[in-house]
Design a protein around this motif. Structure first.
Motif, PDB file in Angstrom:
ATOM      1  N   GLY A   1       0.803  -1.070   0.045  1.00 12.13           N
ATOM      2  CA  GLY A   1      -0.295   0.067   0.110  1.00 12.13           C
ATOM      3  C   GLY A   1       0.705   1.272   0.012  1.00 12.13           C
ATOM      4  N   ILE A   2       0.043   2.391  -0.156  1.00 13.83           N
ATOM      5  CA  ILE A   2       0.426   3.730  -0.143  1.00 13.83           C
ATOM      6  C   ILE A   2      -0.105   4.408   0.715  1.00 13.83           C
ATOM      7  CG2 ILE A   2       1.192   5.765  -1.522  1.00 13.83           C
ATOM      8  CD1 ILE A   2       1.342   4.123  -3.786  1.00 13.83           C
ATOM      9  N   GLU A   3       0.407   5.402   1.724  1.00 14.53           N
ATOM     10  CA  GLU A   3      -0.193   6.265   2.531  1.00 14.53           C
ATOM     11  C   GLU A   3       0.301   7.632   2.426  1.00 14.53           C
ATOM     12  OE1 GLU A   3      -1.370   3.185   6.301  1.00 14.53           O
ATOM     13  OE2 GLU A   3       0.566   4.515   6.513  1.00 14.53           O
ATOM     14  N   PHE A   4      -0.663   8.471   2.322  1.00 12.05           N
ATOM     15  CA  PHE A   4      -0.354  10.141   2.289  1.00 12.05           C
ATOM     16  C   PHE A   4      -1.085  10.705   3.410  1.00 12.05           C
ATOM     17  CE2 PHE A   4      -1.082  14.178  -0.083  1.00 12.05           C
ATOM     18  CZ  PHE A   4       0.410  14.553  -0.041  1.00 12.05           C
ATOM     19  N   SER A   5      -0.113  11.365   4.250  1.00 19.30           N
ATOM     20  CA  SER A   5      -0.873  12.118   5.191  1.00 19.30           C
ATOM     21  C   SER A   5      -0.298  13.670   5.578  1.00 19.30           C
ATOM     22  CB  SER A   5      -0.501  11.392   6.721  1.00 19.30           C
ATOM     23  OG  SER A   5       0.709  11.298   7.002  1.00 19.30           O
ATOM     24  N   ASN A   6      -1.241  14.677   5.900  1.00 21.78           N
ATOM     25  CA  ASN A   6      -0.744  15.798   6.079  1.00 21.78           C
ATOM     26  C   ASN A   6      -1.225  16.527   7.256  1.00 21.78           C
ATOM     27  OD1 ASN A   6       0.303  16.664   3.033  1.00 21.78           O
ATOM     28  ND2 ASN A   6      -1.501  15.276   2.918  1.00 21.78           N
ATOM     29  N   TYR A   7      -0.394  17.407   7.900  1.00 23.06           N
ATOM     30  CA  TYR A   7      -0.831  17.973   9.283  1.00 23.06           C
ATOM     31  C   TYR A   7      -0.581  19.377   9.050  1.00 23.06           C
ATOM     32  CZ  TYR A   7      -1.157  19.206  14.204  1.00 23.06           C
ATOM     33  OH  TYR A   7      -1.408  19.642  15.459  1.00 23.06           O
TER      34      TYR A   7
ATOM     35  N   LEU B   1      -4.910   9.934   3.321  1.00 24.10           N
ATOM     36  CA  LEU B   1      -5.340   9.050   2.195  1.00 24.10           C
ATOM     37  C   LEU B   1      -4.511   7.773   2.104  1.00 24.10           C
ATOM     38  CD1 LEU B   1      -5.022  11.586  -0.979  1.00 24.10           C
ATOM     39  CD2 LEU B   1      -7.168  10.810   0.238  1.00 24.10           C
ATOM     40  N   ALA B   2      -5.291   6.443   1.897  1.00 21.38           N
ATOM     41  CA  ALA B   2      -4.415   5.248   2.126  1.00 21.38           C
ATOM     42  C   ALA B   2      -5.154   4.433   1.012  1.00 21.38           C
ATOM     43  CB  ALA B   2      -4.639   4.912   3.720  1.00 21.38           C
ATOM     44  N   TRP B   3      -4.139   3.917   0.374  1.00 18.02           N
ATOM     45  CA  TRP B   3      -4.387   2.753  -0.684  1.00 18.02           C
ATOM     46  C   TRP B   3      -3.847   1.319  -0.486  1.00 18.02           C
ATOM     47  CZ3 TRP B   3      -1.145  -0.007  -3.825  1.00 18.02           C
ATOM     48  CH2 TRP B   3      -1.872  -0.730  -4.702  1.00 18.02           C
ATOM     49  N   SER B   4      -4.431   0.455  -0.491  1.00 13.71           N
ATOM     50  CA  SER B   4      -3.870  -1.036  -0.310  1.00 13.71           C
ATOM     51  C   SER B   4      -4.322  -2.113  -1.017  1.00 13.71           C
ATOM     52  CB  SER B   4      -4.078  -1.537   1.268  1.00 13.71           C
ATOM     53  OG  SER B   4      -5.545  -1.574   1.488  1.00 13.71           O
TER      54      SER B   4
END
Length: 690
Positions: free
Chosen positions: A535-541, A554-557
């Motif tokens: 998977g791929i994970e993309f996180s922002n704060y 966003l998370a894709w697996s």
């Protein structure tokens, strides 16, 4: 996400009272975060870990206490039965059921329960009072030596406050019979600080059969310091009873036989309690620190479910009772040392985890309207686990650091079954090496390369079983391994594109030697085929202004079985897409609030992918105004757009009354079974500070 390195549960809790004394002035309960600034040697070792502070937790709208865990990027929390039952969790290509492969602790005490009556790793957070959580530290993947059983997908550690700035009282009312009261306060007692809190709530929900939930929580915590270190003693008590609305068949709703919020068995539900006592201790010197946590828990669950209706027992119905009565206790010990090795800074950590579960009864019984008809299986289990681990972090230069870890675990179980053929003893051991490499080309950008082995335990009864319980004639049963290997890899990037914006991008892979799947007609988990998830994970704060927090994940697996089987390679229930976007306002001219959008994507329900669960998108809002430092009012709106979506979906065989001829073996209808998300509801709260 702003990261604060934890220097230990006990120390952080005792420090929190001092750090939080300067909390937000307009809304006193929104406490300032506990931050212990870390040098590079104690910083994060992957892009998939972080610490969520009290500031970030404040004003997040949440329907249930378990939704606290949705602060973990990519994690979704739902429910497939009554609100006295543990939540359903989704993360990294898993339908985690009620907690399998995701380790959770509260105040240093493990919450996951092995060999549980309703599923391996059962995690019920109903005993948590959200207002008393000071921080949540999370990790994903098998790269951390301190994380043991059930942590293949990740782990979350909820820390509790030691004191409040001032006493508070909260009253909440809402639709569908929702009522909640909370009273909490702290003050100096002798040489230390005493924190006390009590909570009571009830609700019926939107269901045709009212939930009639009655939940009670209490917490008493005393912390002090002396020449021997910092101490904290915590007692917690939780009790809950409810009537449940289990998942229902789609065909019954489509035909108009029942509505979305109806039930096919109005006597399902249960009751549960959890009483605990824990002791935390921490002592630090200039170059070292030692921490210890000891705990004891008394737990009971009596759960009545009916997932197949009239398939197995056309006359009486298929209701069954699952019982779990246990006492468990343990010890966690950590020693850390900072020093030099060949002129390079080295941080060493050494730990020990011990746990003993004395399960007086873990049973499965056939019932009618909560009255027992027969016993399918009833066991007593003693389970002992021991884990030792070591972690070594070395700063090779200003830009490069390595973390090498090793964990060893040993499990021993003794099963005393009502069928002597299924009694027996079993033991297993596993060794789990870990490695993290961290390159920091700038002070604001970090690249992580991680790899490691982990594991989850299987139900002890599966390790000693020889015959299928209740089978006539007797059918042989295959044993399962007590411990199952997990292996994961990850490449991650964490950077600050702007001074107030932190971004993380992660590519990961996780292999399991044996998958644990929820079995609908048994209400339990079962060990099945080996699997692989990528998977791929993309996180922002983002914190554009003081008191304003924006996050987006966003998370894709891609979850698949690894072996060859004509049935197919899809993992039933395994999540493939998740997304969340949230805004929190912690104070602007007296106003505060939050908004969250949560997306749970479509996923396969059977191995050949011919049937899939529908996706769901929910929006929740929270807003309020502080009239003064002593009084504020809040309003929560859940499922703002009143979407007809589902919290959970399964695909299996069931039978409605008179639907198919009675046969032996029984024959039903394969169908989609779902539990709907609650429709739009509103809750009003009033909080006073004394």
């Amino acid at each position: 996400m702003r990261i604060a390195a934890r220097s230990g549960a006990a120390a952080a809790c005792l420090l929190s009272g001092q750090a939080m004394a300067g909390g937000l002035q307009t809304v006193p309960v929104e406490l300032a975060p506990v931050e212990i600034r870390a040098s590079a040697n104690t910083a994060r070792s992957s892009a998939s870990e972080g610490t969520v502070t009290a500031e970030q937790l404040a004003n997040r709208p949440r329907l249930r206490p378990g939704e606290l865990l949705e602060v973990v990027p990519g994690l979704i929390v739902t429910q497939h039965s009554g609100d006295g039952k543990a939540n359903q969790y989704f993360l990294r290509g898993f339908n985690l059921d009620h907690g399998t492969d995701f380790r959770t602790t509260v105040g240093g005490m493990p919450v996951n329960m092995p060999t549980h009556g309703h599923g391996q790793g059962y995690t019920d957070l109903g005993f948590v009072i959200p207002e008393l959580v000071s921080s949540i530290e999370y990790r994903k993947g098998s790269y951390y030596a301190e994380e043991g059983d059930f942590s293949a997908a990740g782990a979350a550690h909820l820390e509790l406050m030691q004191q409040l700035p001032r006493p508070l009282s909260t009253v909440e009312i809402g639709e569908d019979g929702y009522r909640r009261v909370l009273a909490a306060g702290s003050g100096a007692v002798g040489a230390g600080t005493l924190l006390a809190a009590v909570e009571a709530s009830t609700q019926d929900g939107p269901w045709t059969v009212p939930e009639d939930t009655e939940k009670y929580n209490a917490l008493l915590r005393y912390g002090w310091r002396n020449n021997a270190g910092a101490w904290s003693v915590t007692g917690m008590a939780y009790s809950n009873r409810w009537t449940a609305t289990d998942q229902i068949p789609q065909r019954a709703v489509d035909s108009g036989q029942i509505g979305r919020f109806d039930s096919l068995d109005d006597s399902t539900g249960g009751d549960s309690h959890r009483y605990s006592l824990s002791l935390d201790w921490a002592r630090g010197k200039e170059t070292s620190e030692t921490r210890a946590t000891a705990y004891f828990v008394d737990y009971d669950l009596d759960l009545f479910s009916n997932f197949t209706y009239f398939l197995d027992k056309p006359a009486d119905g298929d209701q069954f009772e699952q019982v779990d009565q246990r006492r468990y206790g343990g010890l966690g010990l950590v020693h850390e040392h900072h020093g030099e090795w060949l002129g390079r800074h080295m941080h060493q950590r050494l730990g020990l985890d011990l746990r003993y579960d004395d399960i007086g009864e873990v049973g499965l019984h056939r019932t009618v309207r909560r009255q027992r008809l027969s016993t399918v299986r009833e066991d007593g289990v003693e389970q002992l686990s021991a884990g030792a681990w070591y972690s070594n972090s070395i700063e090779w230069n200003k830009a490069f650091r390595s973390v090498l870890g090793l964990r060893a675990d040993h499990y021993r179980v003794d099963v005393d079954s009502d069928n002597a053929a299924n009694s027996g003893k079993a033991d297993d051991a596993i060794l789990s090496p870990k490695l993290s490499l961290i390159w920091s080309p700038t002070s604001q950008t970090h690249v992580f390369l991680n790899g490691g082995y982990g594991f989850h335990s299987n139900d002890a009864r599966g390790a000693t079983i020889t015959v299928v319980p209740g089978s006539n004639p007797v059918e042989p049963a295959d044993k399962v391994d007590l411990l199952v290997r997990a292996k994961s890899y990850e490449v991650g990037l964490q950077t600050r594109l702007l001074p107030s914006l932190q971004t993380a991008l992660t590519l990961w892979q996780l292999d399991l030697d044996s998958e644990l799947l929820f079995i609908g007609d048994a209400g339990n988990t079962e060990a099945t085929r080996p699997s692989r998830r990528q998977g791929i994970e993309f996180s922002n704060y983002w914190t554009p202004h003081k008191g304003l927090i924006v996050d987006a994940d966003l998370a894709w697996s891609r979850p698949r079985f690894r072996d060859s089987d004509p049935a197919g390679d899809r993992i039933p229930g395994a999540v493939e897409r998740t997304a969340s976007v949230g805004v929190v306002l912690n104070g602007w001219k007296g106003w505060f609030g939050g908004a969250r959008l949560r997306y749970l994507g479509s996923r396969p329900l059977i191995e050949d992918n011919a049937v899939r669960a529908s996706s769901s998108t929910l929006v929740n809002l929270r807003g309020g105004y502080a009239f003064s430092p002593r009084l504020r009012v809040s309003l929560d709106v859940f499922n703002v757009f009143d979407r007809d979506v589902n919290d959970i979906e399964y695909y299996y065989e069931s039978r409605l009354p008179g639907e198919t001829p009675v046969q032996d073996p029984p024959v039903g209808v394969e169908d989609r079974h779902f539990h709907p998300a609650e429709p739009r509801s509103v809750r009003l709260g009033l909080t006073a500070y004394w």
